[in-house]
Design a protein around this motif. Structure first.
Motif, PDB file in Angstrom:
ATOM      1  N   PHE A  52       0.862  -1.171   0.000  1.00 52.58           N
ATOM      2  CA  PHE A  52       0.000   0.000   0.000  1.00 52.58           C
ATOM      3  C   PHE A  52       0.904   1.227   0.000  1.00 52.58           C
ATOM      4  N   PHE A  91       3.390  -0.873   4.051  1.00 52.98           N
ATOM      5  CA  PHE A  91       2.756   0.431   3.807  1.00 52.98           C
ATOM      6  C   PHE A  91       3.837   1.497   3.680  1.00 52.98           C
ATOM      7  N   ALA A 130      -6.004  -1.806   4.082  1.00 53.90           N
ATOM      8  CA  ALA A 130      -4.812  -2.579   4.413  1.00 53.90           C
ATOM      9  C   ALA A 130      -5.052  -3.454   5.637  1.00 53.90           C
ATOM     10  N   LEU A 188      -6.534   4.343   2.989  1.00 53.90           N
ATOM     11  CA  LEU A 188      -5.816   3.131   2.614  1.00 53.90           C
ATOM     12  C   LEU A 188      -5.569   2.223   3.811  1.00 53.90           C
TER      13      LEU A 188
END
Length: 336
Positions: free
Chosen positions: A3, A31, A19, A15
């Motif tokens: 991500f 991430f 995630a 996001l």
């Protein structure tokens, strides 16, 4: 799964929700984001990566990328990853190329000017840290509460001019005997702040537009740029708020006119019921968890575990991708 978010905290928090769902489903998630957002990612139980998206992607070799289409580093990484990609369709900004394998659209139909027909709809939720709320925020206010956020703090002439307009709006709110709450920064506990609020005043930021929309709160937009002006005009066209255009702030809005705008948004007209109806429609939209089967189907095709192909445009070229119609995801949601 990798991500990748840009500088804006609203994009990061959006996001983060997806995630977390993918990690809960058993997938390995990393991430990438700005330094200032890494603590939020870590507190959400995810692994933030202290490296540039492209550099980490080349080293880690993800099977799928979910990215912010307004961040140049993220879009460049997605373009060269060689795996299926998904991106959240922006509200009022034009996304950077390339086009992802799948668009995810958090915008309710009432606010979307040009819908993407094949996008996967999802509720415009954002991750919030559980905290210890201030007691007065957890109780319904005795007076109508108005939130002001996004007040410019720069030293440019246009920033000072916008800040004066925000201050005049604050004066108008207080002169009408309402409760005023001024928020700094771009990371707020909206579920606490907006449950007792009737109006949000802001500069057209996408995260605030969505937060006010999902809690059924009317909006007064004081746009800070062309994209924010477009966002405010869409809010006004949807009947859930008012946008003061670039000409109106410049003509020296009188306090009487400001008081009228504020009172109309708080007490009268069709804005309040329209905003409440929008909040109800958002509550019925799919949640991030409902996207898990479709994203897993993207992974399955990439790993050679699932059949079914469709032609998916990728930045001017055509590549094979999995056929995952939204009707199938909706059916999966109903069965769960």
């Amino acid at each position: 799964m990798l991500f990748s978010a840009g500088l804006g905290m609203p994009a990061v928090l959006r996001l983060v929700l997806l995630a977390r769902e993918m990690q809960t489903a058993g997938h390995e998630v990393r991430f990438t984001c700005s330094v200032r957002a890494r603590h939020r990612v870590a507190k959400a139980g995810l692994v933030p990566v202290p490296a540039a998206p492209q550099r980490f992607s080349r080293a880690w070799r993800p099977d799928l990328v979910v990215y912010d289409p307004l961040c140049p580093d993220s879009t460049e990484m997605a373009a060269g990853a060689g795996v299926p990609t998904a991106a959240y369709l922006p509200y009022a900004h034009d996304p950077l190329p390339p086009q992802p394998t799948v668009w995810i659209d958090p915008c309710p139909a009432l606010l979307r000017a040009r819908p993407e027909p094949d996008a996967w709809p999802v509720s415009c939720q954002a991750y919030e840290l559980p905290g210890q709320p201030t007691p007065w925020l957890t109780e319904l206010p005795l007076l109508p509460r108005v939130c002001i956020t996004g007040m410019p703090t720069g030293t440019r002439p246009e920033d000072r001019r916008r800040a004066r307009l925000f201050r005049r709006v604050a004066e108008g709110v207080e002169s009408l005997g309402m409760q005023l709450l001024v928020l700094n920064g771009d990371d707020h506990p909206w579920s606490l702040v907006l449950r007792g609020s009737v109006l949000v005043v802001h500069g057209g930021d996408e995260g605030v537009v969505y937060a006010a929309a999902r809690f059924g709160v009317s909006q007064l937009v004081l746009p800070t740029g062309q994209e924010e002006l477009r966002a405010g005009q869409l809010v006004e066209q949807a009947g859930v708020g008012r946008c003061l255009t670039g000409d109106e702030p410049a003509d020296g809005l009188s306090m009487l006119r400001l008081r009228f705008h504020i009172a109309e948004l708080v007490n009268g007209g069709r804005v309040l019921p329209a905003a409440a109806q929008l909040g109800t429609s958002i509550a019925r939209m799919p949640m991030p968890a409902d996207l898990v089967p479709g994203i897993e189907a993207l992974l399955g095709r990439h790993d050679g575990r699932q059949g079914g192909r469709q032609e998916v445009p990728q930045g001017g070229r055509t590549e094979a991708g999995p056929a995952v119609p939204w009707a199938a995801l909706r059916q999966t949601r109903q069965e769960r």
